[in-house]
Scaffold this motif. Structure first.
Motif, short mmCIF file in Angstrom:
data_model
loop_
_atom_site.label_atom_id
_atom_site.label_comp_id
_atom_site.label_asym_id
_atom_site.label_seq_id
_atom_site.Cartn_x
_atom_site.Cartn_y
_atom_site.Cartn_z
N MET A 144 0.84 -1.21 0.00
CA MET A 144 0.00 0.00 0.00
C MET A 144 0.87 1.25 0.00
O MET A 144 0.54 2.24 -0.67
N GLU A 176 -5.29 8.15 -0.67
CA GLU A 176 -6.67 8.34 -1.11
C GLU A 176 -6.91 7.84 -2.53
O GLU A 176 -8.06 7.72 -2.97
N LEU A 203 -5.96 4.83 -3.65
CA LEU A 203 -6.13 3.37 -3.70
C LEU A 203 -7.61 3.01 -3.70
O LEU A 203 -8.37 3.49 -2.85
N ARG A 204 -8.03 2.19 -4.65
CA ARG A 204 -9.42 1.75 -4.72
C ARG A 204 -9.59 0.31 -4.25
O ARG A 204 -10.60 -0.04 -3.66
N ARG A 205 -8.59 -0.54 -4.55
CA ARG A 205 -8.74 -1.96 -4.22
C ARG A 205 -7.36 -2.60 -4.17
O ARG A 205 -6.47 -2.25 -4.95
N LEU A 206 -7.20 -3.53 -3.24
CA LEU A 206 -5.98 -4.34 -3.18
C LEU A 206 -6.37 -5.75 -2.78
O LEU A 206 -7.09 -5.94 -1.79
N ARG A 207 -5.95 -6.72 -3.55
CA ARG A 207 -6.17 -8.13 -3.21
C ARG A 207 -4.83 -8.84 -3.21
O ARG A 207 -4.08 -8.71 -4.19
N VAL A 208 -4.53 -9.54 -2.14
CA VAL A 208 -3.24 -10.22 -2.05
C VAL A 208 -3.44 -11.65 -1.55
O VAL A 208 -4.40 -11.97 -0.84
#
Lengths: 145, 138
Positions: free
Chosen positions: B63, B74, B76-81
């Motif tokens: 991030m 502000e 960042l919309r989405r993070l998948r790990v």
């Protein structure tokens, strides 16, 4: 070990939920702990994870029990997803709600049988606006068939 | 600076993962697992001589990389790990990313990125995908 029917029955089960207040001093500490520099008007997005974890209304031990396991069984984080519908704000109190959304049994040649259980959480701010949605999954090694 | 598919994000390097900061995060996360702060417990479990960094910390490093690139958290919309390997105290880690797609949604330009955190000996600690608002830059 849970039967496959018991495992499947977890899906749809709601979590108690609760609230999490994103204290500005905790935002400062998190920025420091994850080497993120000086905090600003927007909280670190890791609070999508933290607020859900702390506000879901059930301990990890109790969550593991629902999944037929204990911490001693060695459950592991599988995946995490944070979707931010708006930036998270220091000082805001978020309502946390959610439910189990997936439960699957698998077998690996080296790992043996294991279950992957997922749950989704929603963070809603004090104005009732959805701020974030998160998904978490845990991997539960099953030592006997 | 414009953004294009194939762009590599500036790497985010942490030369040494702090053992002490794991203790702060244990409190913030309300995580009682001693592998993050009690070396006797780590040794007792046969996990070596260094504490194990919390998985969320590893995610936060990614991030940080995305925020440095995009101009703030502000964006960042989405993070998948997916968590794949442990990071230990004193390890060097580097977060990396590549822009794999650009799309417009609701009048905003969004960059889809592949991301990873690489630890000791090149081991991938986590990998995944992110969506970042890059409106005005792509």
């Amino acid at each position: 070990m849970l039967t496959e029917e018991d495992l499947a029955a977890i899906v749809g089960r709601p979590l108690p939920g609760g609230e999490y207040t994103l204290q500005p001093y905790v935002d400062w500490l998190v920025h420091d702990a994850v080497e993120a520099g000086v905090p600003g008007e927007v909280a670190h997005p890791l609070f999508g994870f933290i607020a859900g974890l702390r506000g879901k209304g059930i301990s990890l031990d109790d969550l593991f029990e629902i999944c037929g396991a204990t911490a001693a069984d060695g459950p592991m984080f599988g995946e995490h997803e944070t979707e931010l519908h708006q930036p998270l704000r220091p000082g805001e109190t978020y309502r946390v709600s959610g439910e189990f959304v997936s439960a699957e049994r698998k077998q690996g040649k080296k790992t043996g049988i294991f279950d992957i259980v997922g749950f989704r959480l929603r963070l809603t701010d004090s104005a009732g606006t959805l701020a974030a949605t998160t998904f978490n999954s845990f991997v539960f090694p099953r030592r006997s068939a | 600076m414009s953004i294009s598919v194939g762009d590599r994000l500036p790497e985010w390097l942490l030369p040494r993962v702090s053992r002490e900061k794991m203790k702060t995060m244990a409190l913030v996360l309300d995580d009682p697992n001693p592998i993050h702060w009690d070396l006797a417990a780590v040794r007792g479990l046969g996990m070596g001589e260094r504490p194990i960094n919390q998985g969320p910390n590893n995610m936060a490093y990614v991030m940080n990389m995305l925020a440095d690139w995009a101009g703030g958290h502000e964006h960042l919309r989405r993070l998948r790990v997916r968590f794949q390997a442990n990071v230990l105290g004193d390890d060097e880690v580097v977060a990396r990313g590549t822009v794999v797609a650009l799309r417009v949604e609701g009048g905003r330009t969004l960059a889809e990125c592949d991301v990873e955190l690489v630890g000791a000996a090149g081991a991938v600690a986590l990998s995944g995908t992110a969506t970042v608002d890059v409106s005005g830059r792509a």
